[in-house]
Enzyme design. Sequence first.
Site, PDB file in Angstrom:
ATOM      1  N   ASP A   5      11.958 -16.558 -24.365  1.00  0.00           N
ATOM      2  CA  ASP A   5      13.283 -15.981 -24.105  1.00  0.00           C
ATOM      3  C   ASP A   5      13.237 -14.589 -23.460  1.00  0.00           C
ATOM      4  OD1 ASP A   5      14.176 -18.248 -25.380  1.00  0.00           O
ATOM      5  OD2 ASP A   5      14.513 -17.262 -27.306  1.00  0.00           O
ATOM      6  N   GLN A  34      10.743 -26.811 -21.194  1.00  0.00           N
ATOM      7  CA  GLN A  34      10.548 -25.406 -20.811  1.00  0.00           C
ATOM      8  C   GLN A  34       9.541 -24.691 -21.709  1.00  0.00           C
ATOM      9  OE1 GLN A  34      14.733 -23.581 -19.915  1.00  0.00           O
ATOM     10  NE2 GLN A  34      15.034 -25.450 -21.079  1.00  0.00           N
TER      11      GLN A  34
HETATM   12  O1  F6P Z   1      13.391 -18.999 -28.995  1.00  0.00           O
HETATM   13  C1  F6P Z   1      12.832 -19.981 -28.197  1.00  0.00           C
HETATM   14  C2  F6P Z   1      13.779 -21.138 -28.041  1.00  0.00           C
HETATM   15  O2  F6P Z   1      13.162 -22.107 -27.207  1.00  0.00           O
HETATM   16  C3  F6P Z   1      15.163 -20.789 -27.533  1.00  0.00           C
HETATM   17  O3  F6P Z   1      15.196 -20.601 -26.146  1.00  0.00           O
HETATM   18  C4  F6P Z   1      15.950 -21.974 -28.008  1.00  0.00           C
HETATM   19  O4  F6P Z   1      17.308 -21.629 -28.179  1.00  0.00           O
HETATM   20  C5  F6P Z   1      15.326 -22.303 -29.324  1.00  0.00           C
HETATM   21  O5  F6P Z   1      14.025 -21.763 -29.295  1.00  0.00           O
HETATM   22  C6  F6P Z   1      15.241 -23.778 -29.633  1.00  0.00           C
HETATM   23  O6  F6P Z   1      14.700 -23.899 -30.907  1.00  0.00           O
HETATM   24  P1  F6P Z   1      14.180 -25.272 -31.535  1.00  0.00           P
HETATM   25  O7  F6P Z   1      12.886 -25.631 -30.869  1.00  0.00           O
HETATM   26  O8  F6P Z   1      14.002 -24.972 -32.969  1.00  0.00           O
HETATM   27  O9  F6P Z   1      15.221 -26.301 -31.237  1.00  0.00           O
END
Ligand code: F6P
Length: 334
Positions: A137, A266
């Site tokens: 991020d 990503q």
């Molecule tokens: O903080 C990294 C991130 O990939 C964010 O961009 C995204 O909102 C979140 O983690 C998604 O989290 P999870 O993998 O727990 O769904």
Amino acid sequence: MQNDKRMKEITCIGVLTSGGDAPGMNACIRAVTRAAISKGWKVKGIYRGYAGLIENEIVDLTTESVSNTIQRGGTILKSARSKEFTTPEGRAKAYENIKAQGIDALVVIGGNGSLAGALTFAKEYDVTCIGLPGTIDNDLYGTDYTIGYDTALNTIVECVDKIRDTATSHNRIFFVEVMGRDAGFLAQNSAIACGAEAAIIPEDHSNIDQLEQFIGHGIRKSKNSSIVLVSESPKVGNGGAQYYADRVVKEYPGYEVRVSILGHLQRGGSPSAYDRILASRLGVASIVALDEGQRNVMVGIQNDKIVYVPFSRAIKMDKPIDKELINVLGVLSI
Ligand code: F6P
């Protein structure tokens, strides 16, 4: 607590990765491990972040344990978002394991939530913690870049270039939603790198309807296909890319619209050269910081130089997006 002379000589450190994984975390674990071992310290690898610290999932790391990992995405130590560590009982268990394992200091590689956890832990118990910014991020204040951001940005660019081919063939508007939580770095910079027509990001506080602005400027006249990068943040219109696509269908009929949510792809993939180097530098710097007696700081990078940022600043301060980036996209997307 920062800069305190450490009370006890360090002979053993623990390292963990926490929160969302990010490409380059392995390069960072490798650097922390080898830099610590070269000081004569022992290194304990803690699995699944704070969850593994609570469950005592801890192993010895050697220089060989981190061989052949610099190029690998994800994290060999695995990661988790531990609910239990947010409770005093969970942190008490974690502390018991730290003591039992003989760990003198903890190196935490992660994002905002992970460093916030380290801050709370360090305040409650006399545990020396050093944070390393590991998140795609790029939202941690006090460091120009976080480990994983560059790779994720390049992944997005590769995907959007492909989407552009089909968008052009069909004269469509594509709203491409990207990660970043409440930060628009990925959306804004991938928009510039992909030659997108617009980026919709939470940092734009202009109060101008970003969709109207885009329709009014970008797609008008000469353009018959468009790419708009939309940050996933609910602050840009609850529903992200779909919200804007639905609005176009309703408010501007005549345009053909599609949505593409890039999602977790990503977060994967082999880290870029930049992320490997950044992770290696920050990892080594974390051991230097510990040796200097630093505690409760995040090691970051500013103007290509290593810096120490108190946890409280790194997690609480908003990291702004340079207005120049917003201007560049605006100028180039006419
Ligand atoms: O903080 C990294 C991130 O990939 C964010 O961009 C995204 O909102 C979140 O983690 C998604 O989290 P999870 O993998 O727990 O769904």
